[in-house]
Design a protein around this motif. Structure first.
Motif, PDB file in Angstrom:
ATOM      1  N   ALA A 243      42.159  -2.470  37.522  1.00 57.51           N
ATOM      2  CA  ALA A 243      41.161  -1.977  38.479  1.00 57.51           C
ATOM      3  C   ALA A 243      41.846  -1.311  39.665  1.00 57.51           C
ATOM      4  CB  ALA A 243      40.285  -3.140  38.949  1.00 57.51           C
ATOM      5  N   VAL A 244      42.937  -1.888  40.157  1.00 55.36           N
ATOM      6  CA  VAL A 244      43.668  -1.303  41.283  1.00 55.36           C
ATOM      7  C   VAL A 244      44.218   0.067  40.901  1.00 55.36           C
ATOM      8  CG1 VAL A 244      45.727  -1.526  42.728  1.00 55.36           C
ATOM      9  CG2 VAL A 244      44.250  -3.503  42.346  1.00 55.36           C
ATOM     10  N   PHE A 245      44.749   0.166  39.695  1.00 58.64           N
ATOM     11  CA  PHE A 245      45.312   1.441  39.231  1.00 58.64           C
ATOM     12  C   PHE A 245      44.239   2.527  39.184  1.00 58.64           C
ATOM     13  CE2 PHE A 245      45.980   4.212  35.511  1.00 58.64           C
ATOM     14  CZ  PHE A 245      47.082   4.924  35.968  1.00 58.64           C
ATOM     15  N   PHE A 246      43.078   2.190  38.652  1.00 63.66           N
ATOM     16  CA  PHE A 246      42.043   3.209  38.528  1.00 63.66           C
ATOM     17  C   PHE A 246      41.385   3.522  39.867  1.00 63.66           C
ATOM     18  CE2 PHE A 246      42.446   2.048  34.078  1.00 63.66           C
ATOM     19  CZ  PHE A 246      42.603   3.315  33.563  1.00 63.66           C
ATOM     20  N   LEU A 247      41.391   2.582  40.799  1.00 65.15           N
ATOM     21  CA  LEU A 247      40.929   2.899  42.144  1.00 65.15           C
ATOM     22  C   LEU A 247      41.862   3.917  42.790  1.00 65.15           C
ATOM     23  CD1 LEU A 247      39.818  -0.602  43.504  1.00 65.15           C
ATOM     24  CD2 LEU A 247      38.365   1.379  43.049  1.00 65.15           C
ATOM     25  N   ALA A 248      43.161   3.797  42.497  1.00 60.08           N
ATOM     26  CA  ALA A 248      44.123   4.769  43.020  1.00 60.08           C
ATOM     27  C   ALA A 248      43.847   6.160  42.443  1.00 60.08           C
ATOM     28  CB  ALA A 248      45.542   4.335  42.686  1.00 60.08           C
ATOM     29  N   ILE A 249      43.512   6.218  41.157  1.00 59.12           N
ATOM     30  CA  ILE A 249      43.178   7.511  40.533  1.00 59.12           C
ATOM     31  C   ILE A 249      41.903   8.080  41.141  1.00 59.12           C
ATOM     32  CG2 ILE A 249      42.365   8.586  38.409  1.00 59.12           C
ATOM     33  CD1 ILE A 249      44.367   7.021  36.876  1.00 59.12           C
ATOM     34  N   ILE A 250      40.902   7.214  41.344  1.00 59.09           N
ATOM     35  CA  ILE A 250      39.651   7.678  41.950  1.00 59.09           C
ATOM     36  C   ILE A 250      39.914   8.219  43.347  1.00 59.09           C
ATOM     37  CG2 ILE A 250      37.429   6.898  42.866  1.00 59.09           C
ATOM     38  CD1 ILE A 250      37.304   4.940  40.500  1.00 59.09           C
ATOM     39  N   GLY A 251      40.787   7.538  44.107  1.00 60.99           N
ATOM     40  CA  GLY A 251      41.137   8.019  45.438  1.00 60.99           C
ATOM     41  C   GLY A 251      41.797   9.388  45.383  1.00 60.99           C
ATOM     42  N   SER A 252      42.689   9.584  44.407  1.00 57.40           N
ATOM     43  CA  SER A 252      43.359  10.879  44.269  1.00 57.40           C
ATOM     44  C   SER A 252      42.359  11.974  43.920  1.00 57.40           C
ATOM     45  CB  SER A 252      44.429  10.801  43.164  1.00 57.40           C
ATOM     46  OG  SER A 252      45.376   9.799  43.463  1.00 57.40           O
ATOM     47  N   LEU A 253      41.426  11.660  43.031  1.00 59.64           N
ATOM     48  CA  LEU A 253      40.418  12.652  42.639  1.00 59.64           C
ATOM     49  C   LEU A 253      39.497  12.980  43.815  1.00 59.64           C
ATOM     50  CD1 LEU A 253      39.456  11.257  39.111  1.00 59.64           C
ATOM     51  CD2 LEU A 253      40.854  13.260  39.622  1.00 59.64           C
ATOM     52  N   THR A 254      39.228  11.978  44.655  1.00 65.52           N
ATOM     53  CA  THR A 254      38.360  12.211  45.809  1.00 65.52           C
ATOM     54  C   THR A 254      39.005  13.164  46.805  1.00 65.52           C
ATOM     55  OG1 THR A 254      37.418   9.997  45.556  1.00 65.52           O
ATOM     56  CG2 THR A 254      37.094  11.086  47.676  1.00 65.52           C
ATOM     57  N   VAL A 255      40.316  13.017  47.014  1.00 58.59           N
ATOM     58  CA  VAL A 255      41.030  13.881  47.957  1.00 58.59           C
ATOM     59  C   VAL A 255      40.913  15.345  47.545  1.00 58.59           C
ATOM     60  CG1 VAL A 255      43.316  14.486  48.834  1.00 58.59           C
ATOM     61  CG2 VAL A 255      42.629  12.089  48.698  1.00 58.59           C
ATOM     62  N   PHE A 256      40.992  15.599  46.225  1.00 55.92           N
ATOM     63  CA  PHE A 256      40.970  16.979  45.724  1.00 55.92           C
ATOM     64  C   PHE A 256      39.606  17.356  45.148  1.00 55.92           C
ATOM     65  CE2 PHE A 256      45.424  15.814  45.642  1.00 55.92           C
ATOM     66  CZ  PHE A 256      46.013  16.937  46.200  1.00 55.92           C
ATOM     67  N   ARG A 257      38.562  16.629  45.526  1.00 54.47           N
ATOM     68  CA  ARG A 257      37.240  16.873  44.959  1.00 54.47           C
ATOM     69  C   ARG A 257      36.699  18.229  45.424  1.00 54.47           C
ATOM     70  NH1 ARG A 257      31.922  15.989  46.358  1.00 54.47           N
ATOM     71  NH2 ARG A 257      30.513  15.461  44.657  1.00 54.47           N
ATOM     72  N   LEU A 258      36.110  18.970  44.485  1.00 51.48           N
ATOM     73  CA  LEU A 258      35.512  20.275  44.784  1.00 51.48           C
ATOM     74  C   LEU A 258      34.047  20.264  44.373  1.00 51.48           C
ATOM     75  CD1 LEU A 258      38.334  22.618  43.431  1.00 51.48           C
ATOM     76  CD2 LEU A 258      37.921  22.001  45.811  1.00 51.48           C
ATOM     77  N   THR A 259      33.240  21.081  45.034  1.00 48.55           N
ATOM     78  CA  THR A 259      31.841  21.232  44.625  1.00 48.55           C
ATOM     79  C   THR A 259      31.793  22.095  43.352  1.00 48.55           C
ATOM     80  OG1 THR A 259      31.539  23.229  45.924  1.00 48.55           O
ATOM     81  CG2 THR A 259      31.131  21.123  47.029  1.00 48.55           C
ATOM     82  N   LYS A 260      30.615  22.145  42.727  1.00 54.57           N
ATOM     83  CA  LYS A 260      30.479  22.946  41.509  1.00 54.57           C
ATOM     84  C   LYS A 260      30.758  24.422  41.782  1.00 54.57           C
ATOM     85  CE  LYS A 260      27.217  19.920  39.098  1.00 54.57           C
ATOM     86  NZ  LYS A 260      25.876  19.797  38.469  1.00 54.57           N
ATOM     87  N   GLU A 261      30.287  24.896  42.941  1.00 51.36           N
ATOM     88  CA  GLU A 261      30.521  26.298  43.292  1.00 51.36           C
ATOM     89  C   GLU A 261      32.022  26.556  43.486  1.00 51.36           C
ATOM     90  OE1 GLU A 261      28.251  24.369  44.628  1.00 51.36           O
ATOM     91  OE2 GLU A 261      26.486  25.298  43.701  1.00 51.36           O
ATOM     92  N   GLN A 262      32.701  25.597  44.132  1.00 50.81           N
ATOM     93  CA  GLN A 262      34.136  25.754  44.349  1.00 50.81           C
ATOM     94  C   GLN A 262      34.912  25.704  43.028  1.00 50.81           C
ATOM     95  OE1 GLN A 262      34.570  22.519  47.136  1.00 50.81           O
ATOM     96  NE2 GLN A 262      34.591  23.889  48.914  1.00 50.81           N
TER      97      GLN A 262
END
Length: 239
Positions: free
Chosen positions: A58-77
């Motif tokens: 769970a800790v590992f995948f929370l780290a991945i979710i955090g990384s994805l959140t930092v680089f999250r883009l909208t659909k238009e982007q």
């Protein structure tokens, strides 16, 4: 083999093997509390101390979710990212052909590492980490756009990762539905399937973690492969 070594007392007294270690060696495959796996490390990780491994996962995948959140883009982007301003640079035909062969080998070896984790050293995390090298090579030799055009974009990678996480959760909860305990292995899950030893719940944990780790790393690689200049332009970063 480890059980035979301990049973025969080859090391004698004072070998450094503590009572708890002897218990794991003697009960991994045999014994009253057997995990039905000759691979002692996998038995410890996903059976004897399975809840601890579940929290580590769970800790590992929370780290991945955090990384994805930092680089999250909208659909238009994301649509803007897919509009390549110029044809992506690819490496030479020799490198591209060799990459195709290596990618097939990586897929086969990584699946073997994961699916034989209850028999030999390895497991879902190791297999998934090896699997993620395949899309990384394709990004380097071709481009991230080639990977997306062939059906593996960030959205599908996240769907595969979610399926893997859901599989791990269901495997952990199934014993509760049959009168057992959370993450219980034996005798809830069959030790063999068509005469092949599968180690009860161990093969299911390894398979779903293989899927979740491989897809999770791939999603991060796809985001990191966006050119920095384009990423800053979309986000409106001036410097």
């Amino acid at each position: 083999m480890t059980y035979a070594v301990v049973s025969l007392g080859i090391f004698g007294d004072g070998t450094g093997i503590r009572p708890l270690g002897e218990f794991y060696l003697e009960n991994s495959y045999f014994g009253d509390y057997s995990a039905k796996s000759p691979e002692v490390v996998t038995s410890i990780l996903w059976d004897y101390r399975g809840v601890d491994t579940l929290f580590e996962t769970a800790v590992f995948f929370l780290a991945i979710i955090g990384s994805l959140t930092v680089f999250r883009l909208t659909k238009e982007q994301e649509k803007e990212v897919k509009k390549a301003e110029k044809a992506p640079t690819e490496l030479t035909p020799i490198v591209k052909d060799v990459t195709k062969v290596i990618v097939v080998m990586i897929l086969a070896v990584s699946a073997s590492i994961a699916l034989h984790g209850h028999l030999t050293p390895g497991g879902g995390f190791q297999g998934g980490s090896a699997l993620a090298v395949a899309p990384l090579l394709i990004i380097a030799a071709y481009s991230k756009y080639t990977l997306e055009e062939n059906g593996l974009d960030k959205t599908r990678a996240l769907i595969l990762r979610s399926i893997g996480l859901l599989g791990i959760a269901l495997t952990a909860l199934v014993p509760l539905l049959t009168g057992g305990f959370i993450m219980q292995n034996q005798p809830i899950f069959p030790a063999e399937l068509d005469g092949q030893l599968i180690g009860g719940s161990l093969i299911y944990y390894n398979f779903f973690e293989f899927l979740a780790v491989g897809a999770g790393f791939t999603a991060v690689f796809l985001l990191l492969a966006i050119p920095e200049e384009k990423f800053k332009k979309i986000l409106g970063v001036k410097k």
